[in-house]
Scaffold this motif. Sequence first.
Motif, PDB file in Angstrom:
ATOM      1  N   SER A   1      -8.759  -0.566  -9.758  1.00 35.57           N
ATOM      2  CA  SER A   1      -8.224   0.541  -8.973  1.00 35.57           C
ATOM      3  C   SER A   1      -7.371   0.003  -7.836  1.00 35.57           C
ATOM      4  CB  SER A   1      -9.333   1.435  -8.419  1.00 35.57           C
ATOM      5  OG  SER A   1     -10.033   0.780  -7.395  1.00 35.57           O
ATOM      6  N   GLY A   2      -6.378   0.804  -7.489  1.00 39.22           N
ATOM      7  CA  GLY A   2      -5.530   0.477  -6.352  1.00 39.22           C
ATOM      8  C   GLY A   2      -4.219  -0.207  -6.691  1.00 39.22           C
TER       9      GLY A   2
ATOM     10  N   ARG B   1      -4.688   7.358  -5.369  1.00 35.00           N
ATOM     11  CA  ARG B   1      -5.100   6.004  -5.761  1.00 35.00           C
ATOM     12  C   ARG B   1      -5.248   5.949  -7.276  1.00 35.00           C
ATOM     13  NH1 ARG B   1      -7.403   1.630  -3.197  1.00 35.00           N
ATOM     14  NH2 ARG B   1      -8.732   0.308  -4.490  1.00 35.00           N
TER      15      ARG B   1
ATOM     16  N   ASN C   1      -6.232  11.388  -3.547  1.00 34.67           N
ATOM     17  CA  ASN C   1      -5.404  10.701  -2.555  1.00 34.67           C
ATOM     18  C   ASN C   1      -4.273   9.899  -3.180  1.00 34.67           C
ATOM     19  OD1 ASN C   1      -7.048  11.650  -0.443  1.00 34.67           O
ATOM     20  ND2 ASN C   1      -8.501  10.002  -0.814  1.00 34.67           N
TER      21      ASN C   1
ATOM     22  N   VAL D   1       2.672   4.617  -7.086  1.00 33.38           N
ATOM     23  CA  VAL D   1       2.068   4.134  -8.327  1.00 33.38           C
ATOM     24  C   VAL D   1       3.060   4.397  -9.456  1.00 33.38           C
ATOM     25  CG1 VAL D   1       0.186   4.477  -9.971  1.00 33.38           C
ATOM     26  CG2 VAL D   1      -0.266   4.572  -7.508  1.00 33.38           C
TER      27      VAL D   1
ATOM     28  N   LYS E   1      -5.212   9.223 -11.343  1.00 39.51           N
ATOM     29  CA  LYS E   1      -5.179   9.114  -9.884  1.00 39.51           C
ATOM     30  C   LYS E   1      -6.209  10.047  -9.269  1.00 39.51           C
ATOM     31  CE  LYS E   1      -0.204   8.406  -9.825  1.00 39.51           C
ATOM     32  NZ  LYS E   1       1.054   8.970  -9.310  1.00 39.51           N
ATOM     33  N   ASN E   2      -6.771   9.604  -8.149  1.00 38.85           N
ATOM     34  CA  ASN E   2      -7.690  10.482  -7.432  1.00 38.85           C
ATOM     35  C   ASN E   2      -6.882  11.434  -6.545  1.00 38.85           C
ATOM     36  OD1 ASN E   2      -7.025   9.057  -5.080  1.00 38.85           O
ATOM     37  ND2 ASN E   2      -9.069   8.186  -4.799  1.00 38.85           N
TER      38      ASN E   2
ATOM     39  N   SER F   1     -13.777   8.432  -7.179  1.00 44.80           N
ATOM     40  CA  SER F   1     -13.176   7.399  -6.320  1.00 44.80           C
ATOM     41  C   SER F   1     -14.031   6.137  -6.307  1.00 44.80           C
ATOM     42  CB  SER F   1     -12.953   7.921  -4.890  1.00 44.80           C
ATOM     43  OG  SER F   1     -11.997   8.955  -4.903  1.00 44.80           O
TER      44      SER F   1
ATOM     45  N   TYR G   1      -6.591   4.601 -10.882  1.00 46.49           N
ATOM     46  CA  TYR G   1      -7.765   4.034 -11.545  1.00 46.49           C
ATOM     47  C   TYR G   1      -7.360   3.720 -12.982  1.00 46.49           C
ATOM     48  CZ  TYR G   1     -10.440   5.185  -7.496  1.00 46.49           C
ATOM     49  OH  TYR G   1     -10.917   5.224  -6.205  1.00 46.49           O
TER      50      TYR G   1
ATOM     51  N   ALA H   1       0.823  -1.216   0.000  1.00 44.27           N
ATOM     52  CA  ALA H   1       0.000   0.000   0.000  1.00 44.27           C
ATOM     53  C   ALA H   1       0.856   1.265   0.000  1.00 44.27           C
ATOM     54  CB  ALA H   1      -0.938  -0.005   1.197  1.00 44.27           C
TER      55      ALA H   1
ATOM     56  N   LYS I   1      -0.533  -0.833  -8.173  1.00 45.52           N
ATOM     57  CA  LYS I   1       0.595   0.099  -8.211  1.00 45.52           C
ATOM     58  C   LYS I   1       1.325   0.119  -9.545  1.00 45.52           C
ATOM     59  CE  LYS I   1      -0.014   1.179  -3.897  1.00 45.52           C
ATOM     60  NZ  LYS I   1      -0.205   2.529  -3.405  1.00 45.52           N
TER      61      LYS I   1
END
Length: 177
Positions: free
Chosen positions: A125-126, A166, A164, A48, A161-162, A93, A168, A44, A128
């Motif tokens: 999503s999420g 993350r 934060n 990315v 990316k959003n 998101s 997509y 986590a 890397k």
Amino acid sequence: MFRGSILIILLVLLTAPAEAELRIPCLWNPFGGCSVTLVSPEYAARPVQPLNAEAALAEINAYRAEHGLNALVLDARLTEAAAKQAKEQASRSWTTHYGSDGSRPKDRAIRAGYNAKIAAENVASGQKSFSDVMRFWKESSGHRANLLRREVTAAGIAMAKNKNGRAYWTLVVGAER
């Protein structure tokens, strides 16, 4: 029972290597096709990786070649459709195959100027890196089916990316009339 399941999940995550993950199907999703993936804190925390569309296409085509299928070409119009969907998902998101206006993958491909006979979409999503996304898609029957569609000839790939950070990811595959 529920407490025991949570304890097992926590133990797996705490004792597993950084690449470890635990996938849980989205049983509550009426549309299916999704899963929740719990990853280690080390994974986590990784940044990315930027999307290299040519390298991503090479990875897709290598997978298709393993299954005796034709190589896809990168299409700017499908890339535009993928980019719009990735950006919209990042802004909300939320991963979905429907646009905020109710559009579907074929609608978005046509809007981008692609004369779509077929347009199918994979989202995620999420992850890397694109390699992580491909691993996820290969393990999912619906996503795998889109990667291995015989009749498609072109692809568009995008990541946004959003707020934060993350990622997509969106892949659109298609064939023109």
